[in-house]
Design a protein around this motif. Structure first.
Motif, PDB file in Angstrom:
ATOM      1  N   UNK A   1      -2.498 -10.200   1.594  1.00 54.19           N
ATOM      2  CA  UNK A   1      -1.597 -10.677   0.537  1.00 54.19           C
ATOM      3  C   UNK A   1      -0.895  -9.509  -0.149  1.00 54.19           C
ATOM      4  N   UNK A   2      -1.657  -8.481  -0.528  1.00 49.14           N
ATOM      5  CA  UNK A   2      -1.036  -7.326  -1.207  1.00 49.14           C
ATOM      6  C   UNK A   2      -0.182  -6.525  -0.231  1.00 49.14           C
ATOM      7  N   UNK A   3      -0.596  -6.515   1.036  1.00 51.96           N
ATOM      8  CA  UNK A   3       0.228  -5.818   2.059  1.00 51.96           C
ATOM      9  C   UNK A   3       1.582  -6.504   2.173  1.00 51.96           C
ATOM     10  N   UNK A   4       1.562  -7.824   2.112  1.00 54.90           N
ATOM     11  CA  UNK A   4       2.806  -8.598   2.205  1.00 54.90           C
ATOM     12  C   UNK A   4       3.807  -8.154   1.132  1.00 54.90           C
ATOM     13  N   UNK A   5       3.282  -7.807  -0.050  1.00 53.32           N
ATOM     14  CA  UNK A   5       4.159  -7.374  -1.152  1.00 53.32           C
ATOM     15  C   UNK A   5       4.385  -5.850  -1.145  1.00 53.32           C
ATOM     16  N   UNK A   6       3.858  -5.187  -0.129  1.00 49.32           N
ATOM     17  CA  UNK A   6       4.092  -3.738  -0.002  1.00 49.32           C
ATOM     18  C   UNK A   6       3.428  -2.925  -1.093  1.00 49.32           C
ATOM     19  N   UNK A   7       2.248  -3.368  -1.554  1.00 51.88           N
ATOM     20  CA  UNK A   7       1.621  -2.701  -2.703  1.00 51.88           C
ATOM     21  C   UNK A   7       0.783  -1.492  -2.294  1.00 51.88           C
ATOM     22  N   UNK A   8       1.443  -0.513  -1.706  1.00 54.13           N
ATOM     23  CA  UNK A   8       0.762   0.762  -1.435  1.00 54.13           C
ATOM     24  C   UNK A   8       1.257   1.760  -2.480  1.00 54.13           C
ATOM     25  N   UNK A   9       0.297   2.461  -3.091  1.00 51.62           N
ATOM     26  CA  UNK A   9       0.669   3.372  -4.184  1.00 51.62           C
ATOM     27  C   UNK A   9       0.099   4.763  -3.943  1.00 51.62           C
TER      28      UNK A   9
END
Ligand SMILES: C[S@@+](CC[C@H](N)C(=O)[O-])C[C@H]1O[C@@H](n2cnc3c(N)ncnc32)[C@H](O)[C@@H]1O
Length: 409
Positions: A241-249
């Protein structure tokens, strides 16, 4: 637990909003030049107009809470503040802790209050487990006290040898053992009937606990902190789910999630904290002027933060000595001091919208972990385990495989 939080919808809402604010999160204002996100949204003028009193008030209470009263605040900033406040409401574990205020030899009161809360509220989760595995156990207080209270064998994992020693010495007569290991390298083998616990299991250790538990089907009780503490320069999301939103920081960006504006959690009164920050900024200017560009980016690297509560000359001398340079002259000090006063005041104002997102980012990391466990077939719950006075890093994640429980979730 009182409220069924989070649903997949709750998680996706947080992820979606975080994704829409990535430009703000990723660019911390480090110079008085307004960052592109601030200019693009047309917020610069309103922020720079704030009086010193207004800035101090926003820093103490958080910009989001203050925006409705700030005359002339841009409407989209006010709206964002409202959204942030709404999204970061997390159900709190209710009820007083039994035995509150009790004392335990060798355990600090605040640590004991955290442990008591976890032990009490996760009792049912522990009851259906055969073993407790404490990730990053430190002095082993949670390992030892939970083993005693839940009457289960417990093993504490810790890579600091001295802490393993202390923990073992304190646990004589308890069903707790301690293993010295770097959990990243010697990845512990979890069993489905294990309860993996972590109290302030920092950074990648918390991620590892979640990944290993999801794989093994083990139960989870995790209070996280310091997501920026990791070897890798980037945190990749654990969940689809977070990968789908590109949530890499980036690691440096994640430090925002550890920010606190609560007065009781600061190293000193807010005015002193700001004065220390201004001094650190002045030292950065001085290092840059002397040609130490690399060190100027992180002027306090290798120095204790406590140094910045001393006078500027002492701090600057220490920072220059670390670069093999001579002490500053009085003229240099006066120059950077005057410039820092002006520029740091601008930075404080420009930093307010980004700082407002700290709890949202912290929650985003916890919900990414929750989503990873949910995707592996687990039921998950997230709550505020204790008051921020006890610890500002108070988000607890609990999980167990769906359908295996006796819990009223
Ligand atoms: C913030 S402290 C928390 C200690 C303890 N749980 C408590 O609440 O007092 C995090 C602990 O995790 C340990 N740690 C961090 N990374 C680790 C790793 N990869 N393997 C084992 N221990 C680790 C640190 O040495 C430190 O003692």
């Amino acid at each position: 637990m009182d409220v069924a939080f989070p649903s997949m919808r709750d998680m996706n809402r947080v992820f979606e909003v975080l994704a829409s604010l990535r430009d703000i999160i990723e660019e911390r204002p480090l110079s008085p030049v307004p960052p592109p996100w601030c200019e693009a949204r047309g917020w610069t003028e309103a922020l720079l107009r704030l009086s010193d009193e207004q800035v101090a008030h926003c820093e103490e209470h958080g910009l989001a809470a203050c925006l409705p009263e700030l005359a002339g605040a841009p409407s989209d900033l006010v709206e964002l503040g409202r959204n942030v406040l709404e999204l970061t409401v997390v159900p709190a574990w209710s009820g007083p802790t039994s035995g509150a205020g009790r004392r335990e030899k060798l355990v600090a009161q605040r640590k004991l209050a955290q442990i008591d809360r976890l032990v009490e509220h996760a009792r049912e989760l522990a009851a259906s487990s055969n073993r407790i595995v404490d990730f990053g156990c430190g002095r082993g207080h949670l390992t030892r006290l939970s083993a005693a209270s839940w009457d289960k064998p417990a093993v504490g994992l810790e890579y600091d040898e001295a802490l393993v020693h202390t923990a073992s010495a304190l646990a004589k007569g308890f069903r707790a053992t301690y293993v010295r290991c770097d959990a990243r390298r010697q990845r512990p083998k979890l069993q489905p009937d294990d309860l993996a616990v972590g109290l302030h299991a920092c950074g990648e250790l918390g991620d590892l606990l979640v990944e290993l538990s999801a794989k093994a089907g083990a139960k989870v009780l995790l209070v996280s902190c310091c997501p920026q503490k990791r070897a890798a320069s980037v945190r990749e999301p654990l969940s689809m789910a977070a990968r789908h939103y590109g949530l890499r920081f980036e690691r440096e960006v994640l430090g925002l999630a550890n920010l606190t504006h609560r007065r009781e959690c600061l190293a000193a009164p807010l005015a002193e904290v700001q004065a220390a920050r201004e001094r650190r900024y002045a030292v950065g200017l001085l290092l840059r002027a002397r040609g130490h560009e690399h060190s100027a980016v992180r002027p306090m690297r290798g120095l204790s933060r406590r140094f910045s509560y001393l006078d500027l000359a002492t701090l600057a001398t220490a920072a220059l000595a670390r670069c093999g340079d001579t002490p500053p002259t009085q003229g240099e000090l006066s120059k950077v001091q005057a410039r820092a006063k002006v520029e740091h005041a601008v930075l404080r104002r420009l930093g307010l919208p980004r700082n407002m997102l700290s709890r949202l980012l912290e929650l985003g990391v916890v919900l990414d972990r929750a989503a990873c466990l949910a995707e592996a077939g687990c039921e998950v719950r997230v709550a505020a385990a204790f008051d921020t006075e006890v610890s500002p890093r108070n988000l607890v994640l609990l999980s167990q495989l769906s359908g295996t429980s006796v819990l009223p979730w």
